[in-house]
Scaffold this motif. Structure first.
Motif, PDB file in Angstrom:
ATOM      1  N   GLY A 149       0.867  -1.184  -0.048  1.00  0.00           N
ATOM      2  CA  GLY A 149      -0.034  -0.159  -0.013  1.00  0.00           C
ATOM      3  C   GLY A 149       0.815   1.134  -0.003  1.00  0.00           C
ATOM      4  O   GLY A 149       0.609   2.154  -0.970  1.00  0.00           O
ATOM      5  N   TRP A 161      -4.439   8.036   2.785  1.00  0.00           N
ATOM      6  CA  TRP A 161      -5.879   7.390   2.626  1.00  0.00           C
ATOM      7  C   TRP A 161      -5.726   6.376   1.537  1.00  0.00           C
ATOM      8  O   TRP A 161      -6.073   5.124   1.579  1.00  0.00           O
ATOM      9  CB  TRP A 161      -7.236   8.166   2.605  1.00  0.00           C
ATOM     10  N   ALA A 165      -6.000   2.479   1.889  1.00  0.00           N
ATOM     11  CA  ALA A 165      -6.924   1.693   1.205  1.00  0.00           C
ATOM     12  C   ALA A 165      -6.587   0.456   0.401  1.00  0.00           C
ATOM     13  O   ALA A 165      -6.931  -0.724   0.477  1.00  0.00           O
ATOM     14  CB  ALA A 165      -7.910   2.570   0.101  1.00  0.00           C
ATOM     15  N   ILE A 168      -5.165  -2.563   2.518  1.00  0.00           N
ATOM     16  CA  ILE A 168      -6.233  -3.282   2.917  1.00  0.00           C
ATOM     17  C   ILE A 168      -7.106  -4.318   1.978  1.00  0.00           C
ATOM     18  O   ILE A 168      -7.168  -5.358   1.854  1.00  0.00           O
ATOM     19  CB  ILE A 168      -7.308  -2.386   3.650  1.00  0.00           C
ATOM     20  N   GLU A 169      -7.341  -3.261   0.824  1.00  0.00           N
ATOM     21  CA  GLU A 169      -8.389  -4.098  -0.230  1.00  0.00           C
ATOM     22  C   GLU A 169      -7.530  -5.061  -1.032  1.00  0.00           C
ATOM     23  O   GLU A 169      -7.960  -6.004  -1.867  1.00  0.00           O
ATOM     24  CB  GLU A 169      -9.187  -3.255  -0.940  1.00  0.00           C
ATOM     25  N   GLU A 234     -10.269   3.165  -5.879  1.00  0.00           N
ATOM     26  CA  GLU A 234      -9.616   2.460  -5.144  1.00  0.00           C
ATOM     27  C   GLU A 234      -9.354   2.717  -3.764  1.00  0.00           C
ATOM     28  O   GLU A 234      -9.233   2.264  -2.581  1.00  0.00           O
ATOM     29  CB  GLU A 234      -8.135   2.019  -5.525  1.00  0.00           C
ATOM     30  N   VAL A 237     -14.753   3.704   0.080  1.00  0.00           N
ATOM     31  CA  VAL A 237     -14.897   2.672   1.048  1.00  0.00           C
ATOM     32  C   VAL A 237     -15.720   1.389   0.636  1.00  0.00           C
ATOM     33  O   VAL A 237     -15.533   0.489   1.228  1.00  0.00           O
ATOM     34  CB  VAL A 237     -15.952   3.406   2.033  1.00  0.00           C
ATOM     35  N   SER A 239     -14.558   0.008  -2.350  1.00  0.00           N
ATOM     36  CA  SER A 239     -13.707  -0.959  -2.359  1.00  0.00           C
ATOM     37  C   SER A 239     -12.893  -1.779  -1.154  1.00  0.00           C
ATOM     38  O   SER A 239     -12.603  -2.917  -1.250  1.00  0.00           O
ATOM     39  CB  SER A 239     -12.483  -0.165  -3.337  1.00  0.00           C
ATOM     40  N   VAL A 240     -12.768  -0.716  -0.140  1.00  0.00           N
ATOM     41  CA  VAL A 240     -12.373  -1.604   1.182  1.00  0.00           C
ATOM     42  C   VAL A 240     -13.229  -2.288   1.639  1.00  0.00           C
ATOM     43  O   VAL A 240     -12.589  -3.400   2.266  1.00  0.00           O
ATOM     44  CB  VAL A 240     -12.256  -0.338   2.119  1.00  0.00           C
ATOM     45  N   GLY A 243     -12.847  -5.413  -0.521  1.00  0.00           N
ATOM     46  CA  GLY A 243     -11.501  -6.204  -0.396  1.00  0.00           C
ATOM     47  C   GLY A 243     -11.534  -6.902   1.018  1.00  0.00           C
ATOM     48  O   GLY A 243     -10.850  -8.095   0.981  1.00  0.00           O
ATOM     49  N   VAL A 244     -12.173  -6.385   2.103  1.00  0.00           N
ATOM     50  CA  VAL A 244     -12.009  -7.046   3.326  1.00  0.00           C
ATOM     51  C   VAL A 244     -12.865  -8.333   3.541  1.00  0.00           C
ATOM     52  O   VAL A 244     -12.342  -9.281   3.782  1.00  0.00           O
ATOM     53  CB  VAL A 244     -12.676  -5.852   4.466  1.00  0.00           C
ATOM     54  N   THR A 247     -10.866 -10.948   1.426  1.00  0.00           N
ATOM     55  CA  THR A 247      -9.837 -11.162   2.333  1.00  0.00           C
ATOM     56  C   THR A 247     -10.230 -12.296   3.212  1.00  0.00           C
ATOM     57  O   THR A 247      -9.709 -13.352   3.662  1.00  0.00           O
ATOM     58  CB  THR A 247      -9.302  -9.967   3.135  1.00  0.00           C
TER      59      THR A 247
END
Length: 280
Positions: A149, A161, A165, A168-169, A234, A237, A239-240, A243-244, A247
């Protein structure tokens, strides 16, 4: 020492491929050819250096079944980004004005293929895989995800940010995908599918690298929290969140398949030498 040799070898291939792509970026057809060649080069160099330094075949880039794994990965990545766009579209923050450029999208196939292959080989094939052997899956996932990141802070319209992001994603999610499957073709596919959908199909900004000219002529507007602003979706929020979610799915699969390396195990993660399967 094997870490040093592998890292230097793939980094050299990364630099050569990146320089070649930059040299032809104004020609979409040449970008297609050179980008695919750059992807092939870094994969070949990785397989070669693993064979030389570990005295084994790099089965995480074995050609058998590569097409299917890459295809599934591409569908996952493209589907994930499409879900982000659907949310932006339904909330009125993404509007399609017409058709864009087919030729531009063709060039982005090569550009995104080169970027996906080189970044996956460096960050998941070398960094995550070898660090995981020493500190376990979870710490390696967190550490390499953050490095991935933060590396995006070098981009043109980068923000802190946006880098967080991406960590995380993408950083966490792609490491989890590798842990679950022990296969780089799948993670390259996920990375490519996400990036190409973003730039080559929906014509959005990719990781703060400026506007992309893809298949759709579209515009985005609205709060940065939802659209990502100049960094692109990307930084959204949406996308995040997706992504979470992905994951967690990949980590569940990694646990189910016994692919999680515990902290302090001090053993080589040999999952790449076993037959990796896709989610069933």
């Amino acid at each position: 020492m094997r870490f040093v040799w592998q890292f230097l070898a793939v980094l050299a291939a990364y630099a050569i491929g990146g320089a070649a792509i930059q040299a032809v970026q104004d020609n979409d057809w040449l970008t297609l050819v050179v980008g695919l060649a750059a992807a092939a080069l870094v994969i070949y160099v990785y397989a070669w250096v693993v064979r030389k330094t570990e005295r084994r075949q790099a089965l995480d880039v074995a050609l058998e079944g590569a097409g299917a794994k890459f295809g599934w990965g591409t569908l996952i990545g493209a589907g994930m980004f499409s879900a982000v766009i659907v949310n932006l579209f339904t909330s009125g923050h993404y509007e399609v004005d017409g058709l864009g450029s087919v030729q531009g999208a063709i060039g982005l196939v090569g550009f995104m293929a080169g970027a996906a292959a080189t970044e996956e080989i460096v960050y998941r094939g070398v960094l995550f895989r070898i660090i995981e052997e020493h500190i376990g899956t979870y710490l390696a996932l967190g550490l390499t995800g953050l490095v991935f990141g933060l590396s995006h802070l070098l981009n043109e319209d980068a923000t802190l940010w946006g880098a967080v992001a991406i960590a995380i994603e993408a950083g966490f999610m792609l490491a989890a995908a590798y842990a679950a499957t022990r296969n780089l073709w799948l993670t390259i596919g996920v990375h490519f599918g996400w990036n190409f959908a973003a730039g080559g199909v929906f014509s959005t900004v990719v990781s703060g690298n400026g506007d992309s000219e893809g298949l759709l002529d579209a515009t985005m507007s609205g709060p940065k929290l939802l659209t990502g602003g100049d960094f692109g979706p990307e930084g959204s929020v949406y996308s995040v969140g997706f992504g979470v979610l992905l994951t967690l799915v990949f980590l569940w699969l990694a646990h189910r398949r016994g692919n999680v390396v515990p902290f302090g195990a001090r053993r080589r993660a040999e999952g790449a030498n076993s037959a990796a399967t896709l989610p069933r």
